[in-house]
Design an enzyme around this catalytic site. Sequence first.
Site, PDB file in Angstrom:
ATOM      1  N   ASP A 132       0.132   1.006  -2.452  1.00  0.00           N
ATOM      2  CA  ASP A 132       0.226  -0.404  -2.099  1.00  0.00           C
ATOM      3  C   ASP A 132      -1.164  -0.932  -1.754  1.00  0.00           C
ATOM      4  O   ASP A 132      -2.024  -0.189  -1.243  1.00  0.00           O
ATOM      5  CB  ASP A 132       1.132  -0.605  -0.880  1.00  0.00           C
ATOM      6  CG  ASP A 132       2.597  -0.375  -1.190  1.00  0.00           C
ATOM      7  OD1 ASP A 132       2.953  -0.323  -2.385  1.00  0.00           O
ATOM      8  OD2 ASP A 132       3.385  -0.251  -0.239  1.00  0.00           O
ATOM      9  N   ARG A 133      -1.360  -2.206  -1.995  1.00  0.00           N
ATOM     10  CA  ARG A 133      -2.645  -2.831  -1.688  1.00  0.00           C
ATOM     11  C   ARG A 133      -3.069  -2.583  -0.240  1.00  0.00           C
ATOM     12  O   ARG A 133      -4.249  -2.351   0.053  1.00  0.00           O
ATOM     13  CB  ARG A 133      -2.543  -4.338  -1.954  1.00  0.00           C
ATOM     14  CG  ARG A 133      -3.808  -5.126  -1.662  1.00  0.00           C
ATOM     15  CD  ARG A 133      -3.569  -6.607  -1.920  1.00  0.00           C
ATOM     16  NE  ARG A 133      -4.678  -7.424  -1.500  1.00  0.00           N
ATOM     17  CZ  ARG A 133      -4.635  -8.755  -1.455  1.00  0.00           C
ATOM     18  NH1 ARG A 133      -3.538  -9.389  -1.818  1.00  0.00           N
ATOM     19  NH2 ARG A 133      -5.690  -9.438  -1.050  1.00  0.00           N
TER      20      ARG A 133
END
Length: 311
Positions: A132-133
């Site tokens: 995930d970012r």
Amino acid sequence: MPGPGSPDPVLRALDGLPTTAADYVQQRFPNDAAWFAHEVAAGRVRGDDGAVVTPATPYEAGASVWFHRPVPDEDAAPITLDVLYEDEWILAVDKPHGLCSTPKGENVRRSVVVAARCQFHNDEISALHRLDRSTGGVLLLCKHAADRGVFHRMFQERTVTKTYWAVARVNDRVGKEPVRVESRIRKIQGVVQAFEEPGDVNAVTDIRLLERFTDDAGQWGCYEIAPLTGRTHQIRVHMNSLGLPLRGDKLYPVPLDDFDVEDPDNPMQLIARSLTFTHPMTGEMITVSSRLSPSAHTARRSGASSELLTH
């Protein structure tokens, strides 16, 4: 490419299906139609089977076409990635919090894949998995397109052991002994949160408390987390289900107004701590560990006391 009946603006606007794959993409993205036609003519667009897409390649419902998007001139400083491991086939880097794993939306240069291609002068570099970012830590990249399949198979067959570190509050549901969370997690495209629902289990996570620490904001725990499956937001959803949303998470339990704005001074406290796998080319057992630590959190700099978090 969607099939008939899909909620797609191109298909809704046509009486029938597009004739060719190129027709669909050009109508779906009219502002880039001329650029895409040039890429097709140059032989730089591929189908799912790796074959070159030509102007005559027919439209096929459910199929994909693959190409490198143009890199816009983003107002962002160059990114230098910290290399944790490298050989002739792969390299592992420490993905910073707030950086996308792969190009997405406006984040093209600000993605690990594009940053790695620029840093190592290799346009074939691709990500073998995703973080995930908001998550930092170990991300494994493949150097050459021809080798991607054999390494990607490790993740498909779940032969890679993943370990994460996370910071959250403490409660009586998770202690020093591992707790296994099993549920069915679903993520709907366009909905920012994933959620648990009744049905067959598709997400399994082992969680244990490593230690407690205290800072100006109260008492916290550092947790070791081992996901045995790879659903979107799996760790965040399972920690939240235990009443332990991650520190710095703007999406769970309730999305904040600025959930999509990363705060480099207060990142979500989830780190992909290590990857362990048998190298498919050499047979060697490889463990790659992140150099990131929960000590990077602002709260740690404001007076947290912990032996583990300084490692």
